[in-house]
Motif scaffolding. Structure first.
Motif, PDB file in Angstrom:
ATOM      1  N   TRP A  55       1.512   1.158   3.803  1.00 13.34           N
ATOM      2  CA  TRP A  55       0.870   2.352   3.262  1.00 13.34           C
ATOM      3  C   TRP A  55       1.451   2.749   1.903  1.00 13.34           C
ATOM      4  O   TRP A  55       0.888   2.491   0.861  1.00 13.34           O
ATOM      5  CB  TRP A  55       0.983   3.503   4.273  1.00 13.34           C
TER       6      TRP A  55
ATOM      7  N   ASP B 216      -6.109  13.653   0.402  1.00  7.80           N
ATOM      8  CA  ASP B 216      -5.248  13.737   1.577  1.00  7.80           C
ATOM      9  C   ASP B 216      -6.098  13.331   2.774  1.00  7.80           C
ATOM     10  O   ASP B 216      -7.104  13.975   3.079  1.00  7.80           O
ATOM     11  CB  ASP B 216      -4.729  15.171   1.732  1.00  7.80           C
ATOM     12  N   LEU B 217      -5.712  12.239   3.441  1.00  9.91           N
ATOM     13  CA  LEU B 217      -6.529  11.628   4.482  1.00  9.91           C
ATOM     14  C   LEU B 217      -5.999  11.973   5.868  1.00  9.91           C
ATOM     15  O   LEU B 217      -4.789  12.097   6.076  1.00  9.91           O
ATOM     16  CB  LEU B 217      -6.521  10.096   4.334  1.00  9.91           C
ATOM     17  N   SER B 218      -6.904  12.096   6.815  1.00  8.60           N
ATOM     18  CA  SER B 218      -6.500  12.250   8.205  1.00  8.60           C
ATOM     19  C   SER B 218      -5.649  11.048   8.625  1.00  8.60           C
ATOM     20  O   SER B 218      -6.053   9.896   8.464  1.00  8.60           O
ATOM     21  CB  SER B 218      -7.739  12.344   9.097  1.00  8.60           C
ATOM     22  N   LYS B 219      -4.476  11.310   9.152  1.00  8.11           N
ATOM     23  CA  LYS B 219      -3.558  10.236   9.530  1.00  8.11           C
ATOM     24  C   LYS B 219      -4.187   9.275  10.527  1.00  8.11           C
ATOM     25  O   LYS B 219      -4.016   8.053  10.428  1.00  8.11           O
ATOM     26  CB  LYS B 219      -2.275  10.837  10.105  1.00  8.11           C
TER      27      LYS B 219
ATOM     28  N   TYR C   3      -1.446  11.504   3.565  1.00  2.86           N
ATOM     29  CA  TYR C   3      -2.104  11.768   4.832  1.00  2.86           C
ATOM     30  C   TYR C   3      -1.559  13.031   5.477  1.00  2.86           C
ATOM     31  O   TYR C   3      -0.488  13.525   5.122  1.00  2.86           O
ATOM     32  CB  TYR C   3      -1.997  10.583   5.786  1.00  2.86           C
TER      33      TYR C   3
ATOM     34  N   TYR D  59      -1.300   1.451   8.497  1.00  7.00           N
ATOM     35  CA  TYR D  59      -0.203   2.400   8.703  1.00  7.00           C
ATOM     36  C   TYR D  59       0.617   1.944   9.920  1.00  7.00           C
ATOM     37  O   TYR D  59       0.043   1.508  10.916  1.00  7.00           O
ATOM     38  CB  TYR D  59      -0.760   3.807   8.965  1.00  7.00           C
TER      39      TYR D  59
ATOM     40  N   ARG E 193       5.713  11.572   2.330  1.00  2.00           N
ATOM     41  CA  ARG E 193       4.336  11.900   2.602  1.00  2.00           C
ATOM     42  C   ARG E 193       4.151  13.392   2.515  1.00  2.00           C
ATOM     43  O   ARG E 193       5.117  14.154   2.525  1.00  2.00           O
ATOM     44  CB  ARG E 193       3.934  11.367   3.971  1.00  2.00           C
TER      45      ARG E 193
ATOM     46  N   LEU F  13      -6.204   6.235   9.106  1.00  2.00           N
ATOM     47  CA  LEU F  13      -5.636   5.196   8.249  1.00  2.00           C
ATOM     48  C   LEU F  13      -5.860   3.799   8.809  1.00  2.00           C
ATOM     49  O   LEU F  13      -6.049   2.847   8.055  1.00  2.00           O
ATOM     50  CB  LEU F  13      -4.145   5.441   8.040  1.00  2.00           C
TER      51      LEU F  13
END
Length: 454
Positions: A190, A166-169, A44, A186, A4, A172
């Motif tokens: 994922w 890129d996503l905020s964890k 993420y 997640y 990641r 998810l």
């Protein structure tokens, strides 16, 4: 095993310096901002870092904690280029971040195929090596998210894939499909999936913008951030000495601008803004405000909110953008975790309560010196689907909700009540949904947690 995204230090470091250097003239990005859905790899990260994300706002000041980072550069196979902002002569290296000009815009993100092979972001290497992109029950999960940060790492995700997100964890497990939240995407399902995404107007927009002064701002360097926008921001003008003047962007922090007083060195300000379509915001509405008393020498806090008065048209309401409801899903391929991008502090407290056919469980997902972030999971324990829900709890001290998502929240004293949004009102029997919040104040256990269904 999947890798990641590592720490996106360039964005956080650029923002934290708060250097008032002038952004070079705008150049057309070679990666056009998508109006129709495009497909990219998704990774993420844990959070914006301190004190600012790439757009120039503290995380607690975002209107949602569902946020994304866009690629700063478009340099396939080359991780060495790092000039920010990208000058006009090198516009061919500019990613969809577009020197911050897509900050503050909303994107609708839809979960797509997962990789059965290796998707590790090795620079110059194919994505999903020794495998294939495969659909599963998570495909079609949807979430609306805010552009708040930038990706400039020297990996293939940030360099080789122009439409990488890129996503905020923490987001998810908030994607929705067919009426429920995909709460277990997640970590086991994922593997840096494909996502389809495009820009959208701010969902169900109401109210008006927010203006705040940044750390170090003072009468001779009045650096502000403009947020809570209906469709991003492409410029700010300030009124000085009888004329409107273009404000200089604060580097490539796309929501931050260095303005001037109505008189030279003055502490009274008057601005107007232009949105992502380069149209006058609210027909040219003007905002008048003063340097806050707390900033009389200079602003010591990362962000000091300004109170303003307005002239001109009232804000119009953008159309609501709904998300697809969600259902229970079957498991897919598991992947192994690895290091995440930015540090976060795990929570040590949680709370739960039940009543009226449901349970509400509160878990802190991250904390810092003067605040924390929490997620509330609402579970239907009854035998019929809900048509709505309400959760409530009591803070033990002087805590306040700074922002929330996936619920309508109200706070009276220490008591907080949260009700469903239209898109997550229906929870099937044994199903769940969730909402979240950023809280200012000490991380302490909540009390009197309740949950009711309608």
């Amino acid at each position: 095993m999947t890798k990641r995204l590592a720490v996106l230090g360039a964005a956080g470091a650029c923002a934290a310096l708060l250097v008032a250097y002038l952004q070079l003239p705008a150049a057309e990005a070679t990666v056009p901002p998508p109006a129709a859905p495009v497909t990219g790899n998704a990774t993420y990260f844990d959070g914006l870092g301190s004190p600012y994300g790439g757009c120039g706002l503290p995380q607690a000041e975002l209107e949602t904690q569902d946020f994304v980072a866009l690629n700063v550069f478009d340099t396939p196979g080359d991780g060495s280029y790092n000039t920010r902002p990208v000058p006009p002569a090198m516009a061919d290296k500019m990613g969809v971040w577009d020197n911050g000009r897509n900050c503050g815009r909303w994107v609708q993100v839809k979960i797509a195929d997962y990789c059965t092979g290796t998707n590790d972001g090795a620079l110059g290497q194919p994505f999903c090596r020794n495998g294939s992109w495969t659909a599963d029950a998570y495909n079609g999960g949807v979430l609306n998210m805010l552009v708040a940060d930038s990706c400039a790492d020297t990996n293939a995700w940030c360099r080789d894939d122009p439409y990488h997100l890129d996503l905020s964890k923490a987001s998810l497990n908030r994607f929705s499909k067919n009426g429920s939240t995909l709460g277990d995407l997640y970590p086991n399902h994922w593997n840096n999936r494909h996502v389809a995404w495009n820009f959208i107007p701010a969902p169900a927009y109401s109210g008006d913008i927010q203006i705040g002064f940044l750390s170090g701002a003072q009468r001779w360097w009045p650096a502000i951030a403009v947020s809570r926008l209906p469709n991003g921001i492409h410029g700010v003008e300030y009124y000085a000495d009888g004329a409107w003047r273009a404000a200089q962007p604060n580097g490539d922090m796309g929501q931050s601008f260095v303005i001037g007083g109505t008189t030279s060195g003055g502490t009274q300000f008057r601005i107007r803004a232009r949105d992502a379509a380069d149209a006058p915001l609210f027909g040219g509405r003007e905002y008048s405000f003063a340097l806050p008393d707390a900033c009389s020498a200079q602003c010591g806090q990362a962000y000091t909110k300004a109170t303003y008065t307005t002239t001109g048209a009232s804000p119009s309401v953008s159309p609501s953008v709904s998300v697809s409801p969600s259902v229970s899903v079957s498991p897919s391929r598991s992947v192994s975790p690895s290091a995440s991008r930015s540090p976060s502090v795990s929570a040590s407290v949680s709370a739960s309560g039940s009543a009226g056919g449901c349970t509400a469980t509160v878990a802190v997902t991250g904390s810092w010196n003067d605040g924390y972030q929490a997620e509330v999971t609402v579970r239907n324990t009854g035998g019929t689907a809900s048509t709505g829900w309400t959760t409530a709890f009591t803070f033990p001290g002087t805590q306040r909700i700074a922002s929330s998502w996936n619920a309508v929240t109200t706070q009276s004293g220490t008591r907080v009540t949260a009700t469903n949004q239209p898109y997550n009102a229906v929870i099937p029997p044994a199903g769940t949904t969730s909402w979240g919040m950023v809280v200012t104040g000490q991380n302490q256990p909540l009390t009197a947690v309740t949950c009711t269904l309608r």
